[in-house]
Motif scaffolding. Sequence first.
Motif, short mmCIF file in Angstrom:
data_model
loop_
_atom_site.label_atom_id
_atom_site.label_comp_id
_atom_site.label_asym_id
_atom_site.label_seq_id
_atom_site.Cartn_x
_atom_site.Cartn_y
_atom_site.Cartn_z
N GLN A 236 -24.53 71.97 8.52
CA GLN A 236 -26.03 71.37 8.84
C GLN A 236 -26.01 70.72 10.15
N ILE A 237 -25.24 69.88 10.17
CA ILE A 237 -25.12 68.91 11.61
C ILE A 237 -24.69 69.75 12.69
N ASP A 238 -23.85 70.68 12.62
CA ASP A 238 -23.69 71.52 13.70
C ASP A 238 -24.84 72.61 14.01
N GLN A 239 -25.66 72.75 12.84
CA GLN A 239 -26.71 73.65 13.28
C GLN A 239 -27.93 73.21 13.99
N GLN A 240 -28.02 71.71 13.49
CA GLN A 240 -28.87 70.64 14.32
C GLN A 240 -28.59 70.20 15.57
N LEU A 241 -27.30 70.09 15.90
CA LEU A 241 -26.87 70.10 17.40
C LEU A 241 -27.39 71.35 18.08
N ALA A 242 -27.03 72.37 17.75
CA ALA A 242 -27.27 73.60 18.35
C ALA A 242 -28.66 73.91 18.56
N THR A 243 -29.67 73.45 17.61
CA THR A 243 -31.14 73.57 18.03
C THR A 243 -31.37 72.66 19.09
N LEU A 244 -30.96 71.53 18.93
CA LEU A 244 -31.19 70.51 19.80
C LEU A 244 -30.74 70.81 21.34
N GLN A 245 -29.81 71.43 21.46
CA GLN A 245 -29.30 71.93 22.83
C GLN A 245 -30.03 73.06 23.10
N GLN A 246 -30.33 73.75 22.21
CA GLN A 246 -31.35 74.97 22.85
C GLN A 246 -32.65 74.74 23.46
N ALA A 247 -33.30 73.52 23.00
CA ALA A 247 -34.45 72.83 23.55
C ALA A 247 -34.21 72.42 24.83
N MET A 248 -33.02 72.46 25.39
CA MET A 248 -32.72 71.85 26.65
C MET A 248 -32.37 72.95 27.73
N LYS B 295 -16.37 71.04 -0.39
CA LYS B 295 -17.39 72.12 -0.38
C LYS B 295 -18.83 71.39 0.01
N SER B 296 -19.22 70.34 -0.33
CA SER B 296 -20.37 69.65 0.04
C SER B 296 -20.18 69.00 1.35
N PHE B 297 -18.95 68.55 1.63
CA PHE B 297 -18.68 67.92 3.15
C PHE B 297 -18.88 69.18 4.27
N ALA B 298 -18.25 70.33 3.71
CA ALA B 298 -18.49 71.52 4.62
C ALA B 298 -19.77 71.77 4.88
N ALA B 299 -20.60 71.75 3.82
CA ALA B 299 -22.20 72.28 3.98
C ALA B 299 -22.76 71.04 5.02
N LEU C 11 -18.07 71.25 20.13
CA LEU C 11 -18.33 69.91 20.07
C LEU C 11 -17.91 68.82 21.16
N THR C 12 -16.68 68.93 21.92
CA THR C 12 -16.20 68.45 22.85
C THR C 12 -17.35 68.64 24.24
N ALA C 13 -17.77 69.77 24.37
CA ALA C 13 -18.52 70.20 25.58
C ALA C 13 -20.03 69.67 25.21
N CYS C 14 -20.41 69.44 23.90
CA CYS C 14 -21.67 68.83 23.72
C CYS C 14 -21.71 67.50 24.06
N TRP C 15 -20.61 66.67 23.68
CA TRP C 15 -20.45 65.33 24.01
C TRP C 15 -20.17 64.85 25.26
N ASP D 158 -26.39 61.91 20.22
CA ASP D 158 -25.19 60.98 20.10
C ASP D 158 -24.98 60.68 18.65
N GLN D 159 -26.45 60.41 18.14
CA GLN D 159 -26.15 60.02 16.56
C GLN D 159 -25.76 60.91 15.67
N LEU D 160 -26.07 62.24 15.97
CA LEU D 160 -25.31 63.45 15.18
C LEU D 160 -23.76 63.59 15.36
N LEU D 161 -23.38 63.51 16.55
CA LEU D 161 -21.99 63.30 16.80
C LEU D 161 -21.03 62.32 16.24
N ARG D 162 -21.78 60.97 16.14
CA ARG D 162 -21.07 60.07 15.59
C ARG D 162 -21.12 60.24 13.86
N ARG D 163 -22.23 60.62 13.37
CA ARG D 163 -22.42 60.78 11.94
C ARG D 163 -21.25 62.08 11.54
N ARG D 164 -21.01 63.20 12.39
CA ARG D 164 -20.26 64.14 12.11
C ARG D 164 -18.91 63.70 12.08
#
Length: 181
Positions: free
Chosen positions: A70-82, A62-66, A101-105, A27-33
């Motif tokens: 990074q947030i997308d990678q963290q979301l993927a890692t968290l979801q793989q742990a479930m 370019k920094s925003f895109a990076a 992203l919508t599926a994640c939410w 939830d926090q990562l999605l809000r930040r994203r």
Amino acid sequence: MIARFLANEGLRLRAYQPPTPEQRQIDQLLRRRSKIVTLKTALQLTCSDAPCLRTETARLLKSFAALLKQIDQQLATLQQAMPERAQQLERLQSIPGVGPLTACWLANLLDRVPFANSDALVAFTGMDPQPCDSQTYEHCRERGWTMTEAIVIFARKMLRIALAMHKTQKCFDAQFVGKTA
């Protein structure tokens, strides 16, 4: 007043279920994203007509895109742990218009809150201003509804489909949309 509420609604009340640490982090990562995307868009709009800022704007974008990557990678890692989440995400993404992203939410929300029915889900998300679930987008526009009204109608429809898929553990099948059992 509270006693009357409990007498009328007491049997339908459920105990509060706090989010798991993983759900809270998602939830926090999605809000930040979401906030970062808003800021990125604002920067693009603000600086689009300023040639003197082009270089710095490009560097910031370019920094925003990076950061978003990074947030997308963290979301993927968290979801793989479930373990059960992968199939759920696949089912939700089988709905036309639902991306990662919508599926994640949706998966995070549906896992945490046991909605009694699709009306409860639609109300929870604040998308219940007017009913019109069985219409096409073009039909809604022909009726004179604004783009926002038509989008809300289809977002409601998507939520109803997502909840049905979550409860039945089945993938999206277009032949069943709009049909009742």
